[in-house]
Design a protein around this motif. Structure first.
Motif, PDB file in Angstrom:
ATOM      1  N   ALA A  38     -21.679  23.466 -25.540  1.00  0.00           N
ATOM      2  CA  ALA A  38     -21.056  23.775 -24.214  1.00  0.00           C
ATOM      3  C   ALA A  38     -19.792  24.906 -24.467  1.00  0.00           C
ATOM      4  CB  ALA A  38     -20.616  22.572 -23.648  1.00  0.00           C
ATOM      5  N   SER A  39     -19.487  25.032 -25.813  1.00  0.00           N
ATOM      6  CA  SER A  39     -18.214  26.137 -25.893  1.00  0.00           C
ATOM      7  C   SER A  39     -18.789  27.441 -26.650  1.00  0.00           C
ATOM      8  CB  SER A  39     -17.276  25.321 -26.677  1.00  0.00           C
ATOM      9  OG  SER A  39     -17.578  25.074 -28.048  1.00  0.00           O
ATOM     10  N   ILE A  40     -19.845  27.499 -27.413  1.00  0.00           N
ATOM     11  CA  ILE A  40     -20.318  28.332 -28.232  1.00  0.00           C
ATOM     12  C   ILE A  40     -20.258  29.799 -27.506  1.00  0.00           C
ATOM     13  CG2 ILE A  40     -22.736  27.964 -27.929  1.00  0.00           C
ATOM     14  CD1 ILE A  40     -23.153  29.030 -30.795  1.00  0.00           C
ATOM     15  N   ALA A  41     -20.787  30.038 -26.340  1.00  0.00           N
ATOM     16  CA  ALA A  41     -20.499  31.240 -25.584  1.00  0.00           C
ATOM     17  C   ALA A  41     -19.223  31.632 -25.337  1.00  0.00           C
ATOM     18  CB  ALA A  41     -21.517  31.117 -24.374  1.00  0.00           C
ATOM     19  N   THR A  42     -18.357  30.904 -24.798  1.00  0.00           N
ATOM     20  CA  THR A  42     -16.990  31.015 -24.408  1.00  0.00           C
ATOM     21  C   THR A  42     -15.975  31.253 -25.623  1.00  0.00           C
ATOM     22  OG1 THR A  42     -17.170  29.335 -22.505  1.00  0.00           O
ATOM     23  CG2 THR A  42     -15.000  30.027 -23.407  1.00  0.00           C
ATOM     24  N   ALA A  43     -16.168  30.528 -26.611  1.00  0.00           N
ATOM     25  CA  ALA A  43     -15.504  30.976 -27.878  1.00  0.00           C
ATOM     26  C   ALA A  43     -15.997  32.387 -28.273  1.00  0.00           C
ATOM     27  CB  ALA A  43     -15.908  29.878 -28.661  1.00  0.00           C
ATOM     28  N   GLU A  44     -17.125  32.768 -28.506  1.00  0.00           N
ATOM     29  CA  GLU A  44     -17.494  34.029 -28.942  1.00  0.00           C
ATOM     30  C   GLU A  44     -17.089  35.077 -28.243  1.00  0.00           C
ATOM     31  OE1 GLU A  44     -21.806  35.282 -31.039  1.00  0.00           O
ATOM     32  OE2 GLU A  44     -22.209  34.103 -29.050  1.00  0.00           O
ATOM     33  N   ALA A  45     -17.044  34.985 -26.882  1.00  0.00           N
ATOM     34  CA  ALA A  45     -16.485  35.939 -26.066  1.00  0.00           C
ATOM     35  C   ALA A  45     -15.090  35.995 -25.753  1.00  0.00           C
ATOM     36  CB  ALA A  45     -17.046  36.004 -24.782  1.00  0.00           C
ATOM     37  N   LEU A 262     -27.582  27.446 -18.549  1.00  0.00           N
ATOM     38  CA  LEU A 262     -27.074  28.724 -18.308  1.00  0.00           C
ATOM     39  C   LEU A 262     -25.763  28.485 -17.447  1.00  0.00           C
ATOM     40  CD1 LEU A 262     -30.393  29.884 -16.528  1.00  0.00           C
ATOM     41  CD2 LEU A 262     -29.309  30.806 -18.677  1.00  0.00           C
ATOM     42  N   GLN A 263     -25.297  27.362 -17.097  1.00  0.00           N
ATOM     43  CA  GLN A 263     -24.150  27.175 -16.359  1.00  0.00           C
ATOM     44  C   GLN A 263     -23.032  27.126 -17.386  1.00  0.00           C
ATOM     45  OE1 GLN A 263     -23.592  27.053 -13.052  1.00  0.00           O
ATOM     46  NE2 GLN A 263     -25.736  27.391 -12.923  1.00  0.00           N
ATOM     47  N   LYS A 264     -23.008  27.104 -18.570  1.00  0.00           N
ATOM     48  CA  LYS A 264     -22.008  26.943 -19.721  1.00  0.00           C
ATOM     49  C   LYS A 264     -21.787  28.763 -19.854  1.00  0.00           C
ATOM     50  CE  LYS A 264     -25.053  26.800 -23.672  1.00  0.00           C
ATOM     51  NZ  LYS A 264     -25.228  26.186 -24.975  1.00  0.00           N
ATOM     52  N   LEU A 265     -22.358  29.577 -19.443  1.00  0.00           N
ATOM     53  CA  LEU A 265     -22.455  30.936 -19.691  1.00  0.00           C
ATOM     54  C   LEU A 265     -21.447  31.670 -18.519  1.00  0.00           C
ATOM     55  CD1 LEU A 265     -26.259  31.786 -20.484  1.00  0.00           C
ATOM     56  CD2 LEU A 265     -24.267  31.193 -22.288  1.00  0.00           C
ATOM     57  N   PHE A 266     -20.392  31.163 -18.758  1.00  0.00           N
ATOM     58  CA  PHE A 266     -19.307  31.615 -17.877  1.00  0.00           C
ATOM     59  C   PHE A 266     -19.463  31.305 -16.295  1.00  0.00           C
ATOM     60  CE2 PHE A 266     -20.204  34.679 -21.493  1.00  0.00           C
ATOM     61  CZ  PHE A 266     -19.240  34.187 -22.250  1.00  0.00           C
ATOM     62  N   GLU A 270     -14.532  24.858 -17.556  1.00  0.00           N
ATOM     63  CA  GLU A 270     -14.164  23.831 -18.269  1.00  0.00           C
ATOM     64  C   GLU A 270     -15.246  22.995 -18.663  1.00  0.00           C
ATOM     65  OE1 GLU A 270     -11.032  23.320 -18.886  1.00  0.00           O
ATOM     66  OE2 GLU A 270     -10.378  24.838 -17.618  1.00  0.00           O
ATOM     67  N   ALA A 271     -16.545  23.772 -19.162  1.00  0.00           N
ATOM     68  CA  ALA A 271     -17.755  23.104 -19.568  1.00  0.00           C
ATOM     69  C   ALA A 271     -17.620  22.273 -20.665  1.00  0.00           C
ATOM     70  CB  ALA A 271     -18.745  24.335 -19.837  1.00  0.00           C
ATOM     71  N   HIS A 272     -16.600  22.497 -21.412  1.00  0.00           N
ATOM     72  CA  HIS A 272     -16.767  21.604 -22.562  1.00  0.00           C
ATOM     73  C   HIS A 272     -15.615  20.580 -22.967  1.00  0.00           C
ATOM     74  CE1 HIS A 272     -13.576  24.873 -23.217  1.00  0.00           C
ATOM     75  NE2 HIS A 272     -13.111  24.148 -23.983  1.00  0.00           N
ATOM     76  N   THR A 273     -14.875  20.497 -21.453  1.00  0.00           N
ATOM     77  CA  THR A 273     -13.818  19.425 -21.233  1.00  0.00           C
ATOM     78  C   THR A 273     -14.248  18.735 -20.184  1.00  0.00           C
ATOM     79  OG1 THR A 273     -12.576  21.040 -20.018  1.00  0.00           O
ATOM     80  CG2 THR A 273     -11.937  20.904 -22.207  1.00  0.00           C
ATOM     81  N   ASP A 274     -13.712  18.822 -18.976  1.00  0.00           N
ATOM     82  CA  ASP A 274     -13.822  17.868 -18.048  1.00  0.00           C
ATOM     83  C   ASP A 274     -15.339  18.002 -17.321  1.00  0.00           C
ATOM     84  OD1 ASP A 274     -11.080  17.976 -17.956  1.00  0.00           O
ATOM     85  OD2 ASP A 274     -10.825  18.967 -16.222  1.00  0.00           O
ATOM     86  N   PHE A 275     -16.215  19.015 -17.457  1.00  0.00           N
ATOM     87  CA  PHE A 275     -17.317  19.021 -16.925  1.00  0.00           C
ATOM     88  C   PHE A 275     -18.465  19.006 -18.032  1.00  0.00           C
ATOM     89  CE2 PHE A 275     -14.986  20.161 -13.248  1.00  0.00           C
ATOM     90  CZ  PHE A 275     -16.055  19.721 -12.070  1.00  0.00           C
ATOM     91  N   LEU A 277     -20.290  16.579 -19.002  1.00  0.00           N
ATOM     92  CA  LEU A 277     -21.360  15.773 -18.477  1.00  0.00           C
ATOM     93  C   LEU A 277     -22.487  16.630 -17.777  1.00  0.00           C
ATOM     94  CD1 LEU A 277     -22.480  12.753 -18.376  1.00  0.00           C
ATOM     95  CD2 LEU A 277     -21.862  12.822 -16.242  1.00  0.00           C
ATOM     96  N   ALA A 278     -21.838  17.712 -17.102  1.00  0.00           N
ATOM     97  CA  ALA A 278     -22.918  18.574 -16.460  1.00  0.00           C
ATOM     98  C   ALA A 278     -23.779  19.220 -17.325  1.00  0.00           C
ATOM     99  CB  ALA A 278     -22.068  19.563 -15.472  1.00  0.00           C
ATOM    100  N   VAL A 279     -23.218  19.716 -18.496  1.00  0.00           N
ATOM    101  CA  VAL A 279     -23.848  20.479 -19.435  1.00  0.00           C
ATOM    102  C   VAL A 279     -24.992  19.521 -20.133  1.00  0.00           C
ATOM    103  CG1 VAL A 279     -23.841  21.865 -21.510  1.00  0.00           C
ATOM    104  CG2 VAL A 279     -22.232  22.278 -19.897  1.00  0.00           C
ATOM    105  N   ILE A 280     -24.560  18.399 -20.521  1.00  0.00           N
ATOM    106  CA  ILE A 280     -25.454  17.358 -20.814  1.00  0.00           C
ATOM    107  C   ILE A 280     -26.575  16.943 -19.810  1.00  0.00           C
ATOM    108  CG2 ILE A 280     -25.519  14.875 -21.542  1.00  0.00           C
ATOM    109  CD1 ILE A 280     -22.656  14.932 -22.371  1.00  0.00           C
TER     110      ILE A 280
END
Length: 387
Positions: A38-45, A262-266, A270-275, A277-280
């Motif tokens: 969930a965090s790889i795209a956010t961290a990379e950018a 796709l939703q984790k791409l910005f 909070e895709a890797h914290t509160d949300f 489960l949505a990524v799962i």
């Protein structure tokens, strides 16, 4: 004979609840994989992370390691000592909640002042106070055992203490933790055998108080309105929930595949914290969400079973701690799942054991260690061995 006796004694010493242990390991492992995904795209950018794609993976791995070490240390402390320390730990938690509100000491993120900076990591006192509230409420219930039928002497002191904690949490603001702690405290008092008339009054009073809190704050009111119809303002107050629901819709039965969200791409904040489960749901589908729910169900069932066994052994404090932890983790998981699926308004609560966040992971590991300790002491007592 001597060898057999020593072997039997050794087995008694190392025996523990394997089911609970494996559920905890499964949740932590699953969370590590999904936090990275969930965090790889956010961290990379992000400049904040140094454009390192594994930034959150490394930090979450460190949190899990610290959590396991904290759990191992917590396991060494007997429930008798936990009971003795309970009031002091609760006072420590209240002091930390006060500190976090002081400008220059508490760290503010996204309009909420919930963190204390410890240089390397940020401590979130509201996570610690959940554990301390379980211990304090269990100890309080045991101490007030003879006053269970006296509404004023038994209930009002606990109500005053929880009102203080609730007020401090609402100043952060952290409505989610306030709700969890209230439910945990009331549940422990109820499980401890307090007069049913008290809870009949609470059933009426609490919804009224909760409604008053919502209507008294435009911020909370906006969240409730946004949750009821996120599509009325999908780029404003309904932004998070609308994208979470899109993630659930895309996942269908088996998901789009690990790493394929796709939703984790910005899109989903909070895709890797509160949300998380949505990524799962998007990547692993309905099946992935069911696995998470089943793991939490297994954890809660085991916790209540351990508490029931402790109660049968006349270990009231241990029983209430186990059952209180079950209520706490179960309610917090249920709220997080409800928020992700649009059943409840956004609360800012993590999914225990899974979501990124040092304080949440460490405190969850300590809670699991306490359950294992209670079970271990139960087994020792059944064998007539010292605790």
């Amino acid at each position: 004979m001597l060898a057999a006796s020593l072997t039997s004694r050794h087995h008694a010493l190392v025996e523990y609840d394997k089911t609970l242990s494996w559920i905890t390991i499964a949740l932590l492992s699953f969370g590590l994989v999904m936090v990275y995904s969930a965090s790889i795209a956010t961290a990379e950018a992000s400049k904040f992370t140094g454009f390192q794609p594994a930034y959150y993976l490394v930090r979450h791995s460190l949190y899990i390691f610290v959590g396991i070490m904290a759990g191992v240390m917590a396991f060494q402390v007997s429930l008798q000592n936990w009971q003795r320390l309970a009031p002091y730990l609760f006072l420590l938690g209240v002091a930390l909640l006060i500190l976090v509100l002081i400008p220059g000491i508490g760290r503010e993120v996204n309009g909420s002042r919930r963190w204390l900076s410890l240089f390397v990591i940020n401590l979130q006192p509201s996570e610690l106070i959940k554990l301390f509230a379980v211990l304090y409420a269990a100890d309080y219930t045991v101490r007030k055992g003879l006053l269970k039928d006296h509404w004023g002497q038994a209930f009002l002191p606990m109500f005053a203490v929880m009102a203080l904690v609730g007020g401090l949490l609402l100043l952060e603001p952290d409505m989610g933790s306030f709700v969890v702690i209230c439910i945990v405290a009331i549940s422990i008092l109820f499980l401890g055998g307090f007069n049913i008339k008290v809870f009949a009054g609470l059933v009426i009073a609490l919804p009224i108080a909760f409604a008053a809190l919502i209507f008294s704050s435009p911020y909370r009111m906006q969240r409730v309105v946004g949750f009821m119809d996120p599509w009325s303002d999908p780029y404003g107050k309904g932004y998070q929930l609308s994208h979470a629901l899109i993630a659930f819709g895309r996942g269908e039965w088996f998901g789009v595949g690990l790493g394929g969200s796709l939703q984790k791409l910005f899109y989903l904040p909070e895709a890797h914290t509160d949300f998380l489960l949505a990524v799962i749901a998007e990547e692993l589908g309905f099946v992935g969400v069911c696995i998470v729910i089943l793991l939490f169900a297994g954890l809660i069932i085991r916790a209540f079973a351990i508490g029931r066994q402790a109660a049968n052994l006349d270990r009231q404090f241990a029983a209430l701690v186990a059952q209180g932890i079950a209520v706490w983790l179960g309610v917090q998981a249920m709220i997080n799942i409800g928020v992700n699926t649009g059943v409840l308004p956004t609360k800012g609560l993590t999914l225990p054991f899974l979501s990124f966040g040092g304080s949440s992971v460490v405190v969850s590991c300590i809670a699991a260690a306490l359950l294992l300790r209670i079970d271990w002491e139960n087994r020792r007592m059944l064998r007539g061995l010292p605790i």
